[in-house]
Design an enzyme around this catalytic site. Sequence first.
Site, short mmCIF file in Angstrom:
data_model
loop_
_atom_site.label_atom_id
_atom_site.label_comp_id
_atom_site.label_asym_id
_atom_site.label_seq_id
_atom_site.Cartn_x
_atom_site.Cartn_y
_atom_site.Cartn_z
N THR A 15 0.83 -1.21 0.00
CA THR A 15 0.00 0.00 0.00
C THR A 15 0.87 1.26 0.00
O THR A 15 0.68 2.16 -0.82
CB THR A 15 -0.90 -0.01 1.26
OG1 THR A 15 -1.59 -1.25 1.28
CG2 THR A 15 -1.89 1.12 1.25
N VAL A 16 1.81 1.34 0.92
CA VAL A 16 2.61 2.56 1.05
C VAL A 16 3.75 2.58 0.03
O VAL A 16 4.02 3.61 -0.59
CB VAL A 16 3.18 2.70 2.49
CG1 VAL A 16 3.96 3.99 2.63
CG2 VAL A 16 2.04 2.65 3.51
N GLU A 131 9.07 9.75 9.62
CA GLU A 131 7.90 10.63 9.73
C GLU A 131 6.58 9.87 9.61
O GLU A 131 5.60 10.18 10.29
CB GLU A 131 7.98 11.72 8.65
CG GLU A 131 6.87 12.73 8.67
CD GLU A 131 6.81 13.53 9.98
OE1 GLU A 131 7.76 14.25 10.28
OE2 GLU A 131 5.80 13.38 10.71
N GLU A 192 -7.85 -4.16 9.05
CA GLU A 192 -7.24 -5.36 8.48
C GLU A 192 -8.18 -6.56 8.70
O GLU A 192 -9.05 -6.51 9.58
CB GLU A 192 -5.94 -5.69 9.23
CG GLU A 192 -4.97 -4.56 9.33
CD GLU A 192 -4.05 -4.49 8.14
OE1 GLU A 192 -3.79 -5.55 7.54
OE2 GLU A 192 -3.61 -3.38 7.79
N ASP A 203 -1.26 -1.11 18.25
CA ASP A 203 -0.78 -0.16 17.24
C ASP A 203 -0.65 1.23 17.88
O ASP A 203 0.38 1.90 17.72
CB ASP A 203 -1.79 -0.14 16.07
CG ASP A 203 -1.49 0.94 15.06
OD1 ASP A 203 -0.63 0.69 14.19
OD2 ASP A 203 -2.09 2.03 15.12
N LYS A 207 2.79 3.77 18.75
CA LYS A 207 2.87 5.18 18.36
C LYS A 207 3.04 6.07 19.60
O LYS A 207 3.78 7.04 19.58
CB LYS A 207 1.62 5.57 17.58
CG LYS A 207 1.56 4.87 16.22
CD LYS A 207 0.19 5.02 15.60
CE LYS A 207 0.11 4.37 14.22
NZ LYS A 207 -1.27 4.25 13.74
#
Length: 430
Positions: A15-16, A131, A192, A203, A207
């Site tokens: 995806t990224v 980032e 997902e 997750d 972060k």
Amino acid sequence: MSERVIRIGMVGCGTVGAATIRLLHDHAGDLARRAGCRLEVARVAVRDLDRERGLPLDAAAFTTDAASIVDDPRIDIVCELIGGVEPAKSLLLRALDSGKSVVTANKELLASEGEALFDAADAAGLDLLFEASVGAGIPLIRPLKESLAGERIGRLLGIVNGTTNFILTRMSEQASSFADALDEAQRLGYAEADPTADIEGSDAAAKCAILASIAFDARVVADDVYREGITGITDVDIADARRMGYVVKLLAIAELDDGEISARVHPAMIPQDHPLAAVRDAFNAVFVEGEHVGQLMFYGPGAGGDATATAVVGDLMTAARNRMTGGRSMGCTCALERRIRPMDDTRGQYYLNLHVADRPGVLAEIAGDFGHNGVSIERVWQEGAGDEATLVFITHRAQEGALQKTLQELRESPAVRSVTSVLRVEGEEP
Ligand SMILES: NC(=O)c1ccc[n+]([C@@H]2O[C@H](COP(=O)([O-])OP(=O)(O)OC[C@H]3O[C@@H](n4cnc5c(N)ncnc54)[C@H](OP(=O)(O)O)[C@@H]3O)[C@@H](O)[C@H]2O)c1
């Protein structure tokens, strides 16, 4: 004069990764002008060579041998977008060891194995930029690390997981059940097939660890972060929150108090007029409180290939410019040792919903359990239903340990049939 070329080795093209390759191709002219060099995707590692990717790259650029990219002397920057701890960690250590700058979006890796990677980047004097690891397309890491380097940050409150924010928005605004909201999130591609890392809060905890490390100059790893997910949130919590002027959000909270760090992820009620209450659907936002700057909010898309790719490409350009000039971006800033405050020692406000026997004296008995544990009550209301009543409390700020002790006593009290829900209340003035 010949144009300098900086060669990128992509490790991962999902995806990224695919969105990053497209953006580098589509904006090549602008990027070359801004970077002072051409950014070329020279090689790409994937798992499946047969998958049709529709990318503007020659088939010969693709390989399943990621290590060969990391070892390739023509590559200047390794861009890791496979996710997970291994083989990402070994590949990036090897890349830094062989003189390559590194760009990654991998929060799981940084929040568990960041120290080894940042040490390797410092030792090599090379960039390790990340980032996209928190807030995807929201510029957040560089502003916190560089633009706010002169500030002392006291607290960060973040909505950093789009899947859970989408689910809670649906539960609040459309009265969906948790299961239906999760189903819809999966159908729309926000969750997902295995949503565990999102709904159980891991997750967001990764972060939170990254943000706390940067904000407070000390290493915080994912395991330091207290974590509760949203699977226990019910329609009763949502309705009670609305009635009391709150909304329920999954928050990542990092605070510095007396030199100690508290880092936690849990659902919480926040006032409807708090800036984070307006963050709906899959959006993310991080609310920052600083000594001099006051309150700041960073808001935007916290997931998605295209949005995340803008952050990755920004890092690639910075790394490329640094290679051109021989410079380096700010390295790891975790220079201090700070104690991680255990959850029981933190202070907060709490909402409790209890089913109790509807008989005279019950409220006084229950108030006694709060009182002798030092938890004072700010608001209470009662609704009767036959021989059973519902009592809803909002406490004043109290110590978590004292609240847990109160809860234990309430669960054992003959006056209490069940403790239906307990949620923290955040975002009020401490
Ligand atoms: N998706 C988002 O919105 C988002 C936002 C912010 C950050 N991130 C982070 O960005 C990273 C990538 O996420 P993604 O969503 O792009 O993942 P993804 O769609 O699952 O893509 C993973 C890619 O890595 C490749 N790959 C996996 N293991 C490999 C190996 N051992 N060797 C070579 N290639 C390998 C896969 O190859 P195949 O294509 O052949 O399967 C695929 O191209 C993760 O760290 C994630 O946390 C994602």
